[in-house]
Design an enzyme around this catalytic site. Structure first.
Site, PDB file in Angstrom:
ATOM      1  N   ASP A  21      11.925  -1.761  -8.449  1.00  0.00           N
ATOM      2  CA  ASP A  21      10.875  -1.153  -9.254  1.00  0.00           C
ATOM      3  C   ASP A  21      11.471   0.189  -9.668  1.00  0.00           C
ATOM      4  OD1 ASP A  21       8.767   0.520 -10.110  1.00  0.00           O
ATOM      5  OD2 ASP A  21       7.337  -0.856  -9.202  1.00  0.00           O
ATOM      6  N   HIS A  22      11.879   0.308 -10.925  1.00  0.00           N
ATOM      7  CA  HIS A  22      12.693   1.476 -11.282  1.00  0.00           C
ATOM      8  C   HIS A  22      11.903   2.787 -11.173  1.00  0.00           C
ATOM      9  CE1 HIS A  22      10.807   1.118 -15.251  1.00  0.00           C
ATOM     10  NE2 HIS A  22      11.217   2.346 -15.509  1.00  0.00           N
TER      11      HIS A  22
ATOM     12  N   HIS B  93       4.556  -0.599 -11.159  1.00  0.00           N
ATOM     13  CA  HIS B  93       4.763   0.851 -11.159  1.00  0.00           C
ATOM     14  C   HIS B  93       3.538   1.651 -10.700  1.00  0.00           C
ATOM     15  CE1 HIS B  93       8.184  -0.587 -13.228  1.00  0.00           C
ATOM     16  NE2 HIS B  93       7.698  -0.578 -14.441  1.00  0.00           N
TER      17      HIS B  93
HETATM   18  C1  BG6 Z   1       9.074  -1.327 -17.689  1.00  0.00           C
HETATM   19  C2  BG6 Z   1       8.114  -2.058 -18.581  1.00  0.00           C
HETATM   20  O1  BG6 Z   1       9.025  -1.840 -16.399  1.00  0.00           O
HETATM   21  O2  BG6 Z   1       8.735   0.054 -17.657  1.00  0.00           O
HETATM   22  C3  BG6 Z   1       8.134  -1.462 -19.969  1.00  0.00           C
HETATM   23  O3  BG6 Z   1       8.461  -3.429 -18.633  1.00  0.00           O
HETATM   24  C4  BG6 Z   1       7.844   0.020 -19.903  1.00  0.00           C
HETATM   25  O4  BG6 Z   1       7.185  -2.091 -20.813  1.00  0.00           O
HETATM   26  C5  BG6 Z   1       8.794   0.688 -18.914  1.00  0.00           C
HETATM   27  O5  BG6 Z   1       8.030   0.568 -21.198  1.00  0.00           O
HETATM   28  C6  BG6 Z   1       8.421   2.133 -18.715  1.00  0.00           C
HETATM   29  O6  BG6 Z   1       9.434   2.762 -17.989  1.00  0.00           O
HETATM   30  P1  BG6 Z   1       9.715   4.299 -18.192  1.00  0.00           P
HETATM   31  O7  BG6 Z   1      10.774   4.586 -17.165  1.00  0.00           O
HETATM   32  O8  BG6 Z   1      10.192   4.476 -19.596  1.00  0.00           O
HETATM   33  O9  BG6 Z   1       8.440   4.992 -17.938  1.00  0.00           O
END
Ligand code: BG6
Length: 492
Positions: A181-182, A244
């Site tokens: 989960d980045h 997230h």
């Molecule tokens: C991803 C989603 O996991 O997270 C995307 O699939 C989303 O739709 C993105 O835009 C958002 O990540 P960040 O790091 O740009 O907030």
């Protein structure tokens, strides 16, 4: 520094994620000189005919992303990258890959093998099965050092997630499965525990007696771009909430862990997910706002509606915006409303956690209670930092109170370069540290909660509000808080 030599086998090596996140993260790790002398990134894919073409494409993506690339660092990294043409469907390719890895391993004394699945999710189970049946895990498994890294989405509901998990755990032990989960790689998300646990001023107040409400908003200004097909099935609830937003909530709301081991933190997070899954959602019609972006003219240019985007069903009822009010029925949080919000094509990209305190004043100041509450704002992006709103005496006044704000901007510091989200995650997966990855139990209960919301929304036929692209979202989301006498804290 990472001491152990490793092979990093990247499935989906020619895809977006590899170009824009994974290889740039490796570039940063190489620049910091923390990779061992011997390691190989074996990128698999079909798009390029040979290694040179692939490396050229990677280099161009890196230049696009970073603006400027240090050619010495790039060369250091490129010397460790190999390209292996492979089709997931072709068994023979897996046999060839096995031989390739083994020949390399003999020369390089490799002890760890990391298989990273950055592919479309429908290939996850199939690839994992082939890794086993074609013997790619045999050597590495002697030391139990073969790891599997798996991108999102992990299933599309509880049932499919369980099926995928059963397949994977037949092949790898939970200890060696790294679910990404980045958001957990983001600087300020990793800061939550430090802010909560190392500051007596917050630690002592982190409960229903002192906190009035919590808001988490992950707002995006982009639309669905070219991911229409995936997004139309997922919608904001599976794309941003299941993973997230619930991960962030669990870190904010969990009980204090006894120590900082991956297992202990995960256990505490799971308690939150279980409580969420137990929520009866009987007031869901009053606690949820679903929205979908509509077209809009901005500076003489038309922004497409969601239904007009590539790959989207023109009649689609998928929500691109969701606001949700919920409660956790435990001793710490009973009665404290938690407001969650995320949407695409909002007026700005901004993610933050707002913890608003109660107006618990000394009786001498009761008559001035109607000013803004104390507020702790943890800013996730684009700015990374913390701001704290508290009260002081208005200068030269008759003890009149005014709220003031103290700001700490981490990302504005001179010479500060926020690490890429994937940089720390890749470091940790190589080092075998699972703290920033989600356990099966977390995934399991978060899906149960999301499935329940989905089912309720369908059962009660919850309205889908249209909102103009690049606006603040549907008005109904503001009303959700107004009826409680509150307002969203992301409003300018
Ligand atoms: C991803 C989603 O996991 O997270 C995307 O699939 C989303 O739709 C993105 O835009 C958002 O990540 P960040 O790091 O740009 O907030």
């Amino acid at each position: 520094n990472i001491e152990e030599n490793f092979q990093f086998i990247l499935f989906g090596g020619t895809g977006d994620l590899a170009h824009n996140k994974i290889i740039p993260a490796f570039y940063n790790l190489a620049a910091k000189d923390i990779l061992p002398n011997q390691y190989t990134i074996i990128a698999t894919g079909r798009r390029y005919d040979n290694k040179k073409e692939y490396l050229d494409a990677l280099y161009n993506s890196l230049v696009n992303k970073k603006g400027k690339v240090d050619n010495r660092i790039w060369q250091l990294l490129a010397d460790h990258i190999d390209y292996f043409q492979l089709s997931f469907k072709d068994d023979n390719d897996f046999k060839r890959l096995k031989n390739n890895l083994e020949n390399k391993a003999k020369k390089e004394k490799v002890s760890d093998r990391i298989f990273y699945l950055a592919t479309a999710p429908n290939f996850f189970a199939e690839i994992a099965k082939k890794l086993k049946s074609f013997g790619l895990l045999d050597v590495a498994l002697e030391n139990n050092k073969a790891r599997l890294v798996i991108e999102k989405p992990f299933g599309h509901d509880f049932k499919s997630a369980k099926k995928l998990n059963d397949t994977l755990t037949n092949i790898f032990s939970e200890k060696n499965i790294f679910r990404i989960d980045h958001y957990l790689g983001k600087e300020m998300i990793q800061n939550i525990m430090v802010i909560r646990l190392s500051n007596p001023i917050f630690r002592a107040l982190w409960n229903k007696d002192h906190i009035d409400n919590i808001q988490i908003y992950l707002n995006e200004s982009e639309g669905v771009k070219d991911r229409g097909k995936y997004y139309d099935d997922a919608g904001v609830i599976k794309d941003m909430f299941q993973n997230h937003i619930l991960q962030v909530l669990s870190l904010i709301a969990m009980e204090e862990p006894e120590n900082l081991t991956a297992k202990e933190i995960s256990d505490k997070k799971v308690e939150v997910f279980k409580e969420l899954a137990d929520n009866d959602l009987s007031n869901i019609d009053r606690h949820i706002v679903r929205g979908q972006y509509d077209s809009e003219q901005v500076d003489g240019e038309k922004i497409n509606s969601y239904q007009e985007e590539k790959g989207i069903d023109p009649q689609s009822k998928t929500a691109t915006f969701l606001a949700l009010k919920l409660f956790l029925n435990n001793e710490r949080w009973q009665g404290v409303p938690i407001y969650l919000k995320s949407g695409k094509r909002l007026n700005k990209k901004e993610a933050a956690i707002a913890v608003e305190f109660k107006d618990d004043f000394h009786s001498a100041y009761l008559d001035q209670k109607n000013i803004d509450n104390n507020l702790l704002l943890i800013k996730i992006q684009p700015e990374e930092g913390v701001s704290l709103r508290f009260n002081t005496r208005k200068p030269a006044s008759n003890n009149k109170i005014i709220p003031v704000e103290m700001e700490f901007c981490q990302s504005c510091q001179q010479f500060f370069n926020s690490p890429e989200n994937y940089e720390g995650l890749i470091y940790d997966m190589i080092a075998g540290d699972k703290t920033l990855f989600t356990s099966w139990e977390e995934v399991c209960y978060s899906w149960k909660f999301i499935d329940k919301i989905q089912a309720k929304c369908e059962e009660e036929n919850i309205t889908l509000h249209k909102y103009p692209a690049l606006s603040q979202g549907p008005d109904a989301a503001d009303k959700l808080l107004e009826t409680d006498g509150r307002s969203w804290l992301d409003k300018d």
